[in-house]
Design a protein around this motif. Structure first.
Motif, mmCIF file in Angstrom:
data_model
loop_
_atom_site.group_PDB
_atom_site.id
_atom_site.type_symbol
_atom_site.label_atom_id
_atom_site.label_comp_id
_atom_site.label_asym_id
_atom_site.label_seq_id
_atom_site.Cartn_x
_atom_site.Cartn_y
_atom_site.Cartn_z
ATOM 1 N N LYS A 1 0.527 -1.296 -0.134
ATOM 2 C CA LYS A 1 -0.362 0.119 -0.229
ATOM 3 C C LYS A 1 0.902 1.331 0.532
ATOM 4 C CE LYS A 1 -3.912 1.820 2.096
ATOM 5 N NZ LYS A 1 -5.068 1.669 3.046
ATOM 6 N N LYS A 2 1.985 0.906 0.736
ATOM 7 C CA LYS A 2 3.046 2.431 0.567
ATOM 8 C C LYS A 2 3.287 2.736 -0.262
ATOM 9 C CE LYS A 2 6.924 4.317 3.903
ATOM 10 N NZ LYS A 2 7.665 4.083 3.396
ATOM 11 N N ALA A 3 3.842 1.482 -1.315
ATOM 12 C CA ALA A 3 4.738 1.640 -2.184
ATOM 13 C C ALA A 3 3.583 2.575 -3.735
ATOM 14 C CB ALA A 3 5.090 -0.047 -3.479
ATOM 15 N N GLY A 4 2.004 2.454 -3.745
ATOM 16 C CA GLY A 4 1.040 2.607 -4.477
ATOM 17 C C GLY A 4 1.249 3.845 -3.935
ATOM 18 N N ALA A 5 1.215 4.592 -3.074
ATOM 19 C CA ALA A 5 1.008 5.787 -2.445
ATOM 20 C C ALA A 5 1.668 6.418 -3.482
ATOM 21 C CB ALA A 5 0.461 5.874 -0.913
ATOM 22 N N GLU A 6 3.252 5.890 -2.808
ATOM 23 C CA GLU A 6 4.265 6.650 -3.231
ATOM 24 C C GLU A 6 4.030 7.146 -4.644
ATOM 25 O OE1 GLU A 6 6.646 5.005 0.237
ATOM 26 O OE2 GLU A 6 7.427 4.988 -1.864
ATOM 27 N N TYR A 7 3.404 5.864 -5.566
ATOM 28 C CA TYR A 7 3.684 6.305 -7.162
ATOM 29 C C TYR A 7 2.235 6.837 -6.890
ATOM 30 C CZ TYR A 7 2.726 5.542 -11.761
ATOM 31 O OH TYR A 7 2.717 5.171 -13.184
ATOM 32 N N VAL A 8 1.469 7.275 -6.530
ATOM 33 C CA VAL A 8 0.084 7.993 -7.468
ATOM 34 C C VAL A 8 0.898 9.509 -6.865
ATOM 35 C CG1 VAL A 8 -1.386 7.807 -5.597
ATOM 36 C CG2 VAL A 8 -1.871 8.882 -7.464
ATOM 37 N N ILE A 9 1.217 9.447 -5.527
ATOM 38 C CA ILE A 9 1.469 11.004 -5.590
ATOM 39 C C ILE A 9 2.911 11.338 -6.087
ATOM 40 C CG2 ILE A 9 2.960 11.818 -2.980
ATOM 41 C CD1 ILE A 9 1.060 10.711 -1.641
ATOM 42 N N GLY A 10 3.525 10.957 -6.386
ATOM 43 C CA GLY A 10 4.472 11.171 -7.072
ATOM 44 C C GLY A 10 4.431 11.294 -8.717
ATOM 45 N N THR A 11 3.075 11.372 -9.160
ATOM 46 C CA THR A 11 2.864 12.262 -10.380
ATOM 47 C C THR A 11 1.963 13.074 -10.158
ATOM 48 O OG1 THR A 11 0.625 10.596 -10.070
ATOM 49 C CG2 THR A 11 2.652 8.978 -11.015
ATOM 50 N N ARG A 12 2.357 13.345 -9.246
ATOM 51 C CA ARG A 12 1.066 14.617 -9.060
ATOM 52 C C ARG A 12 1.992 15.896 -9.898
ATOM 53 N NH1 ARG A 12 0.288 14.786 -2.687
ATOM 54 N NH2 ARG A 12 -1.799 13.080 -2.707
ATOM 55 N N ARG A 13 3.718 15.405 -9.554
ATOM 56 C CA ARG A 13 4.191 16.319 -10.076
ATOM 57 C C ARG A 13 4.114 17.045 -12.044
ATOM 58 N NH1 ARG A 13 9.963 13.269 -11.454
ATOM 59 N NH2 ARG A 13 9.514 11.590 -13.008
ATOM 60 N N GLY A 14 3.191 16.329 -12.770
ATOM 61 C CA GLY A 14 2.824 16.201 -13.836
ATOM 62 C C GLY A 14 1.598 16.743 -14.129
ATOM 63 N N ILE A 15 1.219 17.764 -12.785
ATOM 64 C CA ILE A 15 -0.537 18.193 -12.658
ATOM 65 C C ILE A 15 -0.217 19.306 -13.575
ATOM 66 C CG2 ILE A 15 -2.079 19.162 -11.467
ATOM 67 C CD1 ILE A 15 -1.866 16.482 -9.243
ATOM 68 N N GLN A 16 -0.630 20.428 -14.460
ATOM 69 C CA GLN A 16 -0.740 21.872 -14.758
ATOM 70 C C GLN A 16 -1.772 22.949 -14.119
ATOM 71 O OE1 GLN A 16 1.143 22.264 -17.980
ATOM 72 N NE2 GLN A 16 2.292 20.503 -17.062
ATOM 73 N N ASN A 17 -2.646 22.320 -13.521
ATOM 74 C CA ASN A 17 -4.136 22.362 -13.565
ATOM 75 C C ASN A 17 -4.528 24.537 -14.428
ATOM 76 O OD1 ASN A 17 -5.220 21.376 -10.967
ATOM 77 N ND2 ASN A 17 -2.895 22.176 -9.497
ATOM 78 N N ASP A 18 -4.049 23.859 -15.467
ATOM 79 C CA ASP A 18 -4.394 25.130 -16.188
ATOM 80 C C ASP A 18 -5.762 24.704 -16.460
ATOM 81 O OD1 ASP A 18 -4.880 21.974 -17.333
ATOM 82 O OD2 ASP A 18 -3.423 22.983 -19.176
ATOM 83 N N ALA A 19 -6.690 24.161 -16.213
ATOM 84 C CA ALA A 19 -7.973 24.391 -16.939
ATOM 85 C C ALA A 19 -8.754 22.742 -16.694
ATOM 86 C CB ALA A 19 -7.885 23.781 -18.827
ATOM 87 N N PRO A 20 -10.167 23.166 -16.304
ATOM 88 C CA PRO A 20 -11.097 21.905 -16.105
ATOM 89 C C PRO A 20 -10.808 20.340 -16.418
ATOM 90 C CG PRO A 20 -12.244 23.859 -15.537
ATOM 91 C CD PRO A 20 -11.283 23.968 -17.039
ATOM 92 N N ILE A 21 -10.782 19.364 -15.805
ATOM 93 C CA ILE A 21 -10.208 17.710 -16.786
ATOM 94 C C ILE A 21 -11.922 17.583 -17.037
ATOM 95 C CG2 ILE A 21 -10.642 15.631 -15.638
ATOM 96 C CD1 ILE A 21 -8.584 16.368 -13.234
ATOM 97 N N ILE A 22 -12.981 18.435 -17.061
ATOM 98 C CA ILE A 22 -14.296 17.786 -18.085
ATOM 99 C C ILE A 22 -14.134 18.759 -18.809
ATOM 100 C CG2 ILE A 22 -16.792 18.117 -17.982
ATOM 101 C CD1 ILE A 22 -17.164 16.781 -14.773
ATOM 102 N N GLY A 23 -14.052 18.747 -20.216
ATOM 103 C CA GLY A 23 -14.939 19.631 -21.487
ATOM 104 C C GLY A 23 -15.446 20.219 -21.575
ATOM 105 N N PRO A 24 -15.639 20.541 -22.754
ATOM 106 C CA PRO A 24 -17.484 21.285 -23.038
ATOM 107 C C PRO A 24 -17.876 19.958 -23.874
ATOM 108 C CG PRO A 24 -15.257 22.061 -24.551
ATOM 109 C CD PRO A 24 -14.879 21.288 -24.006
ATOM 110 N N TYR A 25 -19.500 19.732 -23.844
ATOM 111 C CA TYR A 25 -19.817 19.056 -23.997
ATOM 112 C C TYR A 25 -20.396 18.784 -25.482
ATOM 113 C CZ TYR A 25 -19.929 17.165 -19.578
ATOM 114 O OH TYR A 25 -19.952 16.555 -18.289
ATOM 115 N N ASP A 26 -20.273 18.101 -26.399
ATOM 116 C CA ASP A 26 -21.692 18.202 -27.613
ATOM 117 C C ASP A 26 -20.665 18.537 -28.660
ATOM 118 O OD1 ASP A 26 -23.525 16.928 -26.833
ATOM 119 O OD2 ASP A 26 -24.637 18.665 -26.210
ATOM 120 N N VAL A 27 -19.264 18.674 -28.886
ATOM 121 C CA VAL A 27 -18.709 19.253 -29.906
ATOM 122 C C VAL A 27 -16.911 18.704 -30.159
ATOM 123 C CG1 VAL A 27 -19.298 21.939 -30.312
ATOM 124 C CG2 VAL A 27 -17.474 21.000 -27.976
#
Ligand code: ZN
Length: 540
Positions: free
Chosen positions: A372-398
């Motif tokens: 469990k500790k290894a899995g948590a370290e992995y997912v926490i490690g991937t935070r370095r790729g987060i941009q917080n540039d735009a919402p995760i959900i995009g515009p619909y129907d296009v």
């Protein structure tokens, strides 16, 4: 696929390329919405029957479209992207007229389309399909050569759409119940598509047709053609629903490497059947197929081009070392069999349903084998790729997806939610329950949200609004004075009320902040938020 990471690796901003483009055309709406000419009929079956000629980079053939009439209508929309051309459409032996509007083609039906009746039409087409320049990020046909100079050809089309290489109802909401894929290729090459091989037809003219039958609903972008100088090996996997056939197709000269590297495939199956429930396509088997690009989650024929080495092209995306314990493409793309192929978004705006759960799956694969500790370290490690540039959900129907944060911000949202639920048995039941409740279905974000709220017994609407529809990271603002802790959430949507696990001078404590100030009596003056929560803190 991992579009975002690719952009990260080549140092090009995801946002500028994929864009939070707010100006959409009529073509975008025809492609991305459930138009009246789509809504009245329900797909039942496709027979895609084509010849592929690598020497001229061209294809020719037809798709037989079978459907059930939900509401009588006389105009039916089929999508096919230029430069491919529809040459003829027939129904009951009669040729029909077609009104071409860009990549959307409106077929005028002559015969009565009685409600409840089963109908079919044949769409003939041909041409040189768009060539993928950077597969799978753009899509189309990859016409490559292997190291021996043999043709090595593959399709990929997520986002752009399957209509880049075959005519179909190119919207994700409607899936066929089953499909036959027949592909005629030069005799020296083998062709591998989805599902089970029904037979190989020898035309005695230097070509063979491979007939692959998919015995399950399949989304359009999951359908694929792979042509190469393949060799085949296989194994039986004893899984939750019995014996699952696992087949591997690789270039001849990669056989020995593949036999080693593909040992991750049964490991993957063991971990994901544990977390997500039975592999969703036992009838179709599971395949890994080598291709001349990185990889894609093609249903029951996951494509592979990760160089037979661990990590993502040899790199650890988490920076923790755990990412080098597995072959990223085998694990990530195969996890999509549950989240993408079993549970499929109706609209690509909700692509997080595929990518957040699958990026999260990487970490619980690690957890399954390394703790469990290894899995948590992995997912926490991937935070370095987060941009917080735009919402995760995009515009619909296009036909537009949201931010690349759908990968690792989404994964960390799920990891955070697991902390809130704070019951691993229940968490696993939710992951398995999603796959059971939405088995072979297309879904919306709301359906997934409601399911998790209902089964966890927690109203998660503000939580999902925060992480999926807003770019701000919730911040715990606090002040400690005279053994008194004052705290609240800031930087949040209204109603955000996630409890948070903290340590005060090393002593565990759950706080239940809201957006209003709360007070607690404490002993100590050092507050640390549990790193498993993807939040920030601000000490006043
Ligand atoms: Zn993916």
């Amino acid at each position: 696929m991992n579009k975002f990471l690719f952009f990260l690796l080549i140092f090009v901003s995801f946002q500028t390329l994929n864009g939070q483009n707010n100006s959409f055309t009529k073509q975008d709406s025809l492609r991305g919405s459930i138009t009246p000419e789509r809504a009245w009929w329900d797909l039942t079956y496709y027979h895609l029957d084509i010849s592929v000629d690598p020497s001229t980079k061209s294809i020719k053939g037809k798709n037989s479209v079978h459907y059930k009439v939900l509401k009588p209508n006389s105009v039916l929309q089929i999508d096919l992207q230029a430069p491919l051309m529809i040459t003829k459409v027939t129904q009951n032996g009669e040729e029909l007229s077609v009104d071409h509007q860009g990549n959307a083609h409106f077929i005028k039906l002559k015969s009565d389309q009685k409600k409840g009746s089963l109908q079919s039409l044949d769409v003939y087409y041909e041409g040189q399909p768009k060539e993928a320049k950077r597969a799978p990020w753009d899509g189309g046909f990859s016409w490559k050569k292997d190291d021996n100079g043999n043709d090595f050809v593959a399709t990929s089309c997520q986002g752009l759409g399957a209509s880049v290489w075959w005519p179909n109802k190119d919207h994700m909401y409607d899936e066929v119940d089953s499909m036959l894929i027949s592909v005629r290729v030069p005799k020296a090459l083998m062709e591998v598509s989805n599902g089970q091989l029904r037979g190989v037809e020898d035309h005695k003219d230097g070509t063979n047709t491979y007939h692959w039958f998919v015995n399950n609903p399949i989304n359009n972008y999951g359908v694929n053609v792979n042509i190469g100088d393949y060799v085949h090996f296989s194994e039986d996997y004893n899984g939750e629903k019995g014996i699952l056939k696992m087949d591997y197709y690789v270039l001849k000269y990669n056989l020995e490497k593949a036999k080693q590297q593909f040992k991750d495939a049964p490991r993957m199956m063991e971990a994901f059947e544990h977390w997500f429930g039975p592999y969703p396509f036992y009838e179709d088997g599971y395949k890994l197929v080598e291709v001349p690009y990185l990889g894609m989650e093609h249903q029951s024929s996951v494509t592979y081009g990760n160089g037979f080495e661990n990590g993502y092209l040899g790199r650890d995306l988490s920076g923790t070392g755990w990412g080098l314990k597995f072959d990223f493409i085998i694990i990530h793309e195969s996890a999509h069999e549950w989240f993408a192929n079993n549970i499929t978004y109706k609209d690509i705006a909700d692509m997080w349903i595929h990518e957040s759960f699958t990026a999260y799956a990487e970490s619980i694969f690690v957890e399954y084998f390394y703790g469990k500790k290894a899995g948590a370290e992995y997912v926490i490690g991937t935070r370095r790729g987060i941009q917080n540039d735009a919402p995760i959900i995009g515009p619909y129907d296009v036909n537009q997806s949201g931010s690349g944060d759908m990968y690792y911000k989404g994964a960390n949202m799920l990891h955070t939610l697991r902390q809130w639920i704070n019951n691993d048995i229940q968490w696993r039941q939710i992951l398995r329950g999603l796959n059971e409740s939405f088995y072979h279905q297309t879904v919306t974000t709301e359906e997934i949200e409601n399911y998790i709220s209902k089964t966890s017994g927690i109203d998660l609407s503000a939580f999902f609004n925060q992480y999926l529809r807003d770019v701000r990271i919730p911040t715990l603002e606090y002040r400690i004075k005279d053994q008194q802790l004052k705290y609240r959430w800031i930087n949040t949507v209204s109603g955000f009320n996630m409890p948070v696990h903290v340590a005060i001078n090393g002593k565990d404590l759950w706080l239940t902040p809201t957006t209003d100030w709360s007070t607690a009596q404490i002993e100590g003056n050092e507050l640390q938020i549990d790193v498993d929560f993807y939040v920030k803190s601000k000490k006043l």
